[in-house]
Design a protein around this motif. Structure first.
Motif, PDB file in Angstrom:
ATOM      1  N   GLN A 151      -6.411  15.444   5.725  1.00  0.00           N
ATOM      2  CA  GLN A 151      -5.270  16.314   5.739  1.00  0.00           C
ATOM      3  C   GLN A 151      -4.088  15.818   4.988  1.00  0.00           C
ATOM      4  O   GLN A 151      -3.409  16.707   4.200  1.00  0.00           O
ATOM      5  CB  GLN A 151      -4.865  16.264   7.351  1.00  0.00           C
ATOM      6  N   TYR A 152      -4.035  14.637   4.738  1.00  0.00           N
ATOM      7  CA  TYR A 152      -2.959  13.974   3.655  1.00  0.00           C
ATOM      8  C   TYR A 152      -3.128  14.405   2.298  1.00  0.00           C
ATOM      9  O   TYR A 152      -2.097  14.908   1.744  1.00  0.00           O
ATOM     10  CB  TYR A 152      -3.003  12.441   3.801  1.00  0.00           C
ATOM     11  N   ILE A 153      -4.496  14.402   1.701  1.00  0.00           N
ATOM     12  CA  ILE A 153      -4.687  14.665   0.470  1.00  0.00           C
ATOM     13  C   ILE A 153      -4.436  16.561   0.375  1.00  0.00           C
ATOM     14  O   ILE A 153      -3.823  16.941  -0.602  1.00  0.00           O
ATOM     15  CB  ILE A 153      -6.195  14.622   0.061  1.00  0.00           C
ATOM     16  N   ASN A 154      -5.182  17.100   1.384  1.00  0.00           N
ATOM     17  CA  ASN A 154      -4.899  18.687   1.057  1.00  0.00           C
ATOM     18  C   ASN A 154      -3.584  19.001   1.399  1.00  0.00           C
ATOM     19  O   ASN A 154      -3.215  20.039   0.655  1.00  0.00           O
ATOM     20  CB  ASN A 154      -5.626  19.393   2.537  1.00  0.00           C
ATOM     21  N   ILE A 184       0.980  -1.165   0.053  1.00  0.00           N
ATOM     22  CA  ILE A 184       0.022  -0.048   0.216  1.00  0.00           C
ATOM     23  C   ILE A 184       0.789   1.099  -0.085  1.00  0.00           C
ATOM     24  O   ILE A 184       0.473   2.220  -0.558  1.00  0.00           O
ATOM     25  CB  ILE A 184      -1.064  -0.085   1.171  1.00  0.00           C
ATOM     26  N   LEU A 185       1.880   1.337   0.759  1.00  0.00           N
ATOM     27  CA  LEU A 185       2.858   2.474   0.786  1.00  0.00           C
ATOM     28  C   LEU A 185       3.528   2.578  -0.550  1.00  0.00           C
ATOM     29  O   LEU A 185       3.836   3.824  -1.014  1.00  0.00           O
ATOM     30  CB  LEU A 185       3.905   2.081   1.616  1.00  0.00           C
ATOM     31  N   ALA A 186       3.637   1.681  -1.391  1.00  0.00           N
ATOM     32  CA  ALA A 186       4.321   1.847  -2.773  1.00  0.00           C
ATOM     33  C   ALA A 186       3.296   2.382  -3.545  1.00  0.00           C
ATOM     34  O   ALA A 186       3.651   3.368  -4.494  1.00  0.00           O
ATOM     35  CB  ALA A 186       4.710   0.232  -3.273  1.00  0.00           C
ATOM     36  N   LYS A 187       2.106   1.910  -3.432  1.00  0.00           N
ATOM     37  CA  LYS A 187       1.046   2.404  -4.261  1.00  0.00           C
ATOM     38  C   LYS A 187       0.765   3.950  -3.751  1.00  0.00           C
ATOM     39  O   LYS A 187       0.351   4.952  -4.852  1.00  0.00           O
ATOM     40  CB  LYS A 187      -0.427   1.693  -4.061  1.00  0.00           C
ATOM     41  N   LEU A 188       0.679   4.089  -2.613  1.00  0.00           N
ATOM     42  CA  LEU A 188       0.678   5.493  -2.301  1.00  0.00           C
ATOM     43  C   LEU A 188       1.903   6.446  -2.863  1.00  0.00           C
ATOM     44  O   LEU A 188       1.522   7.743  -3.298  1.00  0.00           O
ATOM     45  CB  LEU A 188       0.516   5.793  -0.500  1.00  0.00           C
ATOM     46  N   ASN A 189       2.800   5.965  -2.923  1.00  0.00           N
ATOM     47  CA  ASN A 189       3.940   6.773  -3.531  1.00  0.00           C
ATOM     48  C   ASN A 189       4.025   6.968  -4.784  1.00  0.00           C
ATOM     49  O   ASN A 189       4.181   8.136  -5.262  1.00  0.00           O
ATOM     50  CB  ASN A 189       5.477   5.866  -3.240  1.00  0.00           C
ATOM     51  N   ARG A 190       3.125   5.931  -5.530  1.00  0.00           N
ATOM     52  CA  ARG A 190       2.942   6.043  -6.833  1.00  0.00           C
ATOM     53  C   ARG A 190       2.019   7.273  -7.095  1.00  0.00           C
ATOM     54  O   ARG A 190       1.861   7.972  -8.122  1.00  0.00           O
ATOM     55  CB  ARG A 190       2.673   4.941  -7.784  1.00  0.00           C
ATOM     56  N   PHE A 191       0.867   6.926  -6.315  1.00  0.00           N
ATOM     57  CA  PHE A 191      -0.239   8.094  -6.305  1.00  0.00           C
ATOM     58  C   PHE A 191       0.562   9.558  -6.238  1.00  0.00           C
ATOM     59  O   PHE A 191      -0.503  10.504  -6.881  1.00  0.00           O
ATOM     60  CB  PHE A 191      -1.393   7.603  -5.080  1.00  0.00           C
ATOM     61  N   GLU A 192       1.471   9.675  -5.322  1.00  0.00           N
ATOM     62  CA  GLU A 192       1.559  10.824  -4.966  1.00  0.00           C
ATOM     63  C   GLU A 192       2.750  11.317  -6.325  1.00  0.00           C
ATOM     64  O   GLU A 192       2.478  12.386  -6.780  1.00  0.00           O
ATOM     65  CB  GLU A 192       2.697  11.145  -3.804  1.00  0.00           C
ATOM     66  N   LYS A 193       3.314  10.478  -6.780  1.00  0.00           N
ATOM     67  CA  LYS A 193       4.194  10.951  -8.048  1.00  0.00           C
ATOM     68  C   LYS A 193       3.379  11.341  -9.280  1.00  0.00           C
ATOM     69  O   LYS A 193       3.697  12.186 -10.214  1.00  0.00           O
ATOM     70  CB  LYS A 193       5.211   9.728  -8.315  1.00  0.00           C
ATOM     71  N   GLU A 194       2.266  10.581  -9.400  1.00  0.00           N
ATOM     72  CA  GLU A 194       1.423  10.826 -10.767  1.00  0.00           C
ATOM     73  C   GLU A 194       0.274  11.855 -10.318  1.00  0.00           C
ATOM     74  O   GLU A 194      -0.464  12.103 -11.389  1.00  0.00           O
ATOM     75  CB  GLU A 194       0.757   9.477 -10.942  1.00  0.00           C
ATOM     76  N   ASN A 195       0.524  12.609  -9.157  1.00  0.00           N
ATOM     77  CA  ASN A 195      -0.396  13.653  -8.897  1.00  0.00           C
ATOM     78  C   ASN A 195      -1.687  13.460  -8.770  1.00  0.00           C
ATOM     79  O   ASN A 195      -2.671  14.056  -9.365  1.00  0.00           O
ATOM     80  CB  ASN A 195      -0.256  15.054  -9.722  1.00  0.00           C
ATOM     81  N   GLY A 196      -2.155  12.160  -8.465  1.00  0.00           N
ATOM     82  CA  GLY A 196      -3.598  11.623  -8.369  1.00  0.00           C
ATOM     83  C   GLY A 196      -4.523  12.547  -7.154  1.00  0.00           C
ATOM     84  O   GLY A 196      -5.622  12.489  -7.390  1.00  0.00           O
ATOM     85  N   TYR A 197      -3.660  13.105  -6.385  1.00  0.00           N
ATOM     86  CA  TYR A 197      -4.356  14.026  -5.331  1.00  0.00           C
ATOM     87  C   TYR A 197      -5.142  15.272  -5.954  1.00  0.00           C
ATOM     88  O   TYR A 197      -6.039  15.746  -5.307  1.00  0.00           O
ATOM     89  CB  TYR A 197      -3.801  14.559  -4.441  1.00  0.00           C
ATOM     90  N   LEU A 198      -4.807  15.581  -7.305  1.00  0.00           N
ATOM     91  CA  LEU A 198      -5.352  16.704  -7.921  1.00  0.00           C
ATOM     92  C   LEU A 198      -6.621  16.532  -8.405  1.00  0.00           C
ATOM     93  O   LEU A 198      -7.315  17.335  -8.754  1.00  0.00           O
ATOM     94  CB  LEU A 198      -4.449  17.331  -9.111  1.00  0.00           C
ATOM     95  N   GLU A 199      -7.324  15.203  -8.436  1.00  0.00           N
ATOM     96  CA  GLU A 199      -8.685  15.008  -8.676  1.00  0.00           C
ATOM     97  C   GLU A 199      -9.535  15.109  -7.647  1.00  0.00           C
ATOM     98  O   GLU A 199      -9.507  15.066  -6.403  1.00  0.00           O
ATOM     99  CB  GLU A 199      -8.729  13.354  -8.917  1.00  0.00           C
ATOM    100  N   SER A 200     -10.399  16.171  -8.014  1.00  0.00           N
ATOM    101  CA  SER A 200     -11.320  16.727  -7.087  1.00  0.00           C
ATOM    102  C   SER A 200     -12.326  15.673  -6.353  1.00  0.00           C
ATOM    103  O   SER A 200     -12.517  14.589  -7.030  1.00  0.00           O
ATOM    104  CB  SER A 200     -12.138  17.739  -7.541  1.00  0.00           C
ATOM    105  N   ASN A 201     -12.690  15.732  -5.104  1.00  0.00           N
ATOM    106  CA  ASN A 201     -13.732  14.946  -4.486  1.00  0.00           C
ATOM    107  C   ASN A 201     -12.909  13.644  -4.478  1.00  0.00           C
ATOM    108  O   ASN A 201     -13.844  12.456  -4.217  1.00  0.00           O
ATOM    109  CB  ASN A 201     -14.925  14.714  -5.462  1.00  0.00           C
ATOM    110  N   ILE A 202     -11.498  13.388  -4.251  1.00  0.00           N
ATOM    111  CA  ILE A 202     -10.843  11.817  -4.167  1.00  0.00           C
ATOM    112  C   ILE A 202     -11.348  11.545  -2.542  1.00  0.00           C
ATOM    113  O   ILE A 202     -11.329  12.459  -1.573  1.00  0.00           O
ATOM    114  CB  ILE A 202      -9.484  12.248  -4.238  1.00  0.00           C
ATOM    115  N   THR A 203     -11.839  10.443  -2.231  1.00  0.00           N
ATOM    116  CA  THR A 203     -11.990   9.911  -0.908  1.00  0.00           C
ATOM    117  C   THR A 203     -11.141   8.540  -0.776  1.00  0.00           C
ATOM    118  O   THR A 203     -10.585   8.001  -1.899  1.00  0.00           O
ATOM    119  CB  THR A 203     -13.454   9.587  -0.931  1.00  0.00           C
ATOM    120  N   VAL A 204     -11.094   8.324   0.345  1.00  0.00           N
ATOM    121  CA  VAL A 204     -10.538   7.080   0.742  1.00  0.00           C
ATOM    122  C   VAL A 204     -10.919   5.686   0.423  1.00  0.00           C
ATOM    123  O   VAL A 204     -10.255   5.041  -0.287  1.00  0.00           O
ATOM    124  CB  VAL A 204     -10.170   7.083   2.456  1.00  0.00           C
ATOM    125  N   GLN A 205     -12.271   5.801   0.032  1.00  0.00           N
ATOM    126  CA  GLN A 205     -12.953   4.699  -0.500  1.00  0.00           C
ATOM    127  C   GLN A 205     -12.717   4.555  -1.914  1.00  0.00           C
ATOM    128  O   GLN A 205     -12.485   3.576  -2.489  1.00  0.00           O
ATOM    129  CB  GLN A 205     -14.559   4.913  -0.304  1.00  0.00           C
TER     130      GLN A 205
END
Length: 571
Positions: A509-512, A461-482
């Motif tokens: 807080q992590y996403i923001n 999961i940490l590896a996937k989170l790392n890839r998520f961060e590098k690909e700027n996935g957090y810029l997608e609006s309304n992203i949720t943990v689900q």
């Protein structure tokens, strides 16, 4: 020069009234609703009579148990009692209660808009905006005229009270594009259309885009002349006179202002009488007739003493008076206008208004305090002021000094925070010292042992989170943990726990924080982004609105995004 705008929702109430003859005062209970409304507006300059008709309207509506008419009666009473803020708000709240379930095209939207205006008078801008937005949202579905009228109210508040002229200009243009396709020379639309034209001219003037201001002043003059709206016609003349001052065409400006001033006096338009004298002062200064300039700026002060209302646009006369009396060795008048200027400045700051940069440079608070203390000492030595007068002035000076020190310390903190952000290349300073960070890491290690997730799954999961961060996935609006857990093909509780432990924060807080870190980097690199509005930047970086972006930015950096952008432009 904008005091004729802001009451347009009152006028919208008037428009549906049929052209009835003047009703003599008889038994008010026998009058129809339309007759009572007509009589109410025919006595617009006689509040006592208006109060009688409004009360009669509400009594009749209650007797007949007509919810929509009860709401209108309450609304009329709120207009008469607009200066008595609490009473006006109570009547408007009653109007909302009567009509909240009726799906009427005017109510409760009118009542919410009315509340916005009352709050604006009280300088409660947040409450005003909230009520205007509710009215706008209601009207959007069933009354486009009211929708754009309310949008206009929001724009004038942002422009006049908050100084957000560019943002207001965008809204004014939307309103203009709507009204220009209507029957703009009929009673139904001419007033609203001309208001919007005036607002555009005034906004362009405020932005020093004088040619655009002239275009709209001429358009408004032509339209108001055609519809015989003489007060607004004179306002366009006055506004162009002020615009000509910016162009330094002083003689032509003088002619325009002198034509407009008698009409402002005739219509008892106090706000624009003050504006006329202010710009006469500017004209005479431009013509190097200093004594005449001073006389007009003193008239501005006299009108302020009576009405107790002034906007930053008209405050620069005070530094002029201070300088004039200083050169002439008139210490008493010099002190008088320093005191008045500092008092007005404090009032404007309290009401979330700002003086222009020019005024701040010419007469910033610390310099005024020094000059004030010198004058007090001089006047004391000359035995001009009494003991109590000096005591009062001393107290005011102490308060002003405390305010100046507070503002200085606040600016210093903001500068320090900004420099920390700029000097950090890969991550933001979180205002945590090394020891607290070590403690957090140790705590996280302890927590890992208790979260009940296999080590291999954690690494995955940490590896996937790392890839998520590098690909700027957090810029997608309304992203949720689900949503993220579905993408990771795992349990949302696992993702949430791992973020809590390994990132040391909640998922939101992590996403923001990721978004804000990304925003800071992009704003540093791309100066074009700095020209975006806060709303546009919010959408650019994954937030749904300007408020959530500003809140997250401040929480992360302890400075506001507007301050950060402004400082970037001067670095």
């Amino acid at each position: 020069m904008k005091n004729f705008i802001g009451l347009q929702f009152f006028l919208l109430f008037l428009l549906p009234i049929t052209m009835l003859g003047q009703t003599p005062k008889k038994d008010l209970a026998k009058l129809t609703y339309d007759e009572l409304k007509k009589s109410f507006w025919d006595n617009e300059r006689t509040p006592k009579k208006q109060l009688e008709y409004a009360n009669a309207y509400l009594v009749k509506a209650k007797e007949e148990n007509m919810p929509i008419e009860k709401a209108r009666g309450c609304f009329l009473l709120s207009l008469v009692l607009v200066s008595e803020n609490d009473k006006a708000l109570r009547y408007l709240d009653s109007a909302i209660v009567y009509t909240k379930d009726l799906n009427d095209t005017k109510y409760p939207a009118y009542a919410y808009s009315g509340k916005g205006y009352v709050y604006k008078r009280q300088f409660k801008y947040k409450e005003a905006i909230n009520n205007f937005l509710i009215a706008e949202n209601i009207a959007k579905n069933n009354n486009l005229d009211l929708y754009y009228d309310t949008k206009f109210s929001i724009a004038t508040l942002r422009s006049e009270e908050l100084g957000e002229v560019n943002e207001a200009l965008y809204l004014y243009k939307q309103c203009f594009n709507y009204y220009k396709n209507k029957k703009i020379r009929t009673p139904e639309y001419s007033y609203s259309y001309q208001q919007v034209i005036f607002a555009l001219a005034d906004a362009y003037k405020a932005l020093n885009q004088t040619d655009s201001a002239t275009y709209y002043n001429k358009l408004g003059y032509w339209e108001s002349n055609f519809t015989k709206d003489y007060e607004i016609n004179a306002l366009f003349t006055l506004n162009e006179g002020a615009n000509l001052v910016l162009k330094k065409s002083y003689k032509t400006a003088l002619d325009s202002i002198k034509k407009a001033l008698p009409k402002m006096i005739f219509y008892k338009n106090n706000g624009n009488i003050l504006a006329s004298y202010f710009y006469l002062g500017k004209v005479y200064d431009g013509l190097n007739q200093k004594d005449k300039a001073v006389r007009n700026f003193i008239k501005v002060d006299s009108l302020y003493n009576v009405n107790k209302r002034i906007t930053p646009e008209f405050v620069s006369g005070y530094p002029y008076l201070i300088s004039y009396f200083k050169k002439n060795g008139d210490k008493e008048n010099q002190l008088k206008y320093i005191t008045k200027y500092m008092f007005i400045d404090s009032i404007l700051q309290t009401n979330y208004k700002e003086l222009t940069k020019k005024l701040q440079k010419e007469y910033d608070t610390p310099n005024l305090i020094i000059e004030r203390e010198s004058l007090i000492e001089s006047l004391n030595n000359d035995k001009i002021k009494t003991y109590w007068g000096l005591a009062i002035l001393f107290i005011i000076t102490i308060l002003a000094t405390a305010l100046a020190l507070y503002q200085y310390q606040l600016k210093k903190k903001y500068r320090s925070r900004f420099e920390k952000i700029i000097n950090k290349s890969d991550e933001l300073i979180e205002n945590q010292d090394v020891n607290s960070e070590v403690k957090r890491i140790k705590t996280n290690i302890t927590k890992i042992e208790d979260i009940g997730i296999g080590e291999e799954l954690i690494k995955l999961i940490l590896a996937k989170l790392n890839r998520f961060e590098k690909e700027n996935g957090y810029l997608e609006s309304n992203i949720t943990v689900q949503m993220l857990s579905t993408t990771f093909e795992t349990n949302s509780k696992y993702v949430s726990r791992i973020v809590n432990v390994h990132k040391g924060k909640t998922f939101v807080q992590y996403i923001n924080d990721l978004r804000i870190e990304h925003a800071i980097i992009k704003l540093k690199e791309n100066n074009k982004l700095r020209k975006y509005t806060i709303q546009a930047l919010a959408l650019e970086f994954g937030f749904n609105n300007a408020e959530s972006f500003s809140t997250a930015f401040y929480k992360k950096t302890r400075i506001k995004p507007t301050y950060f952008i402004k400082k970037l432009d001067v670095v």
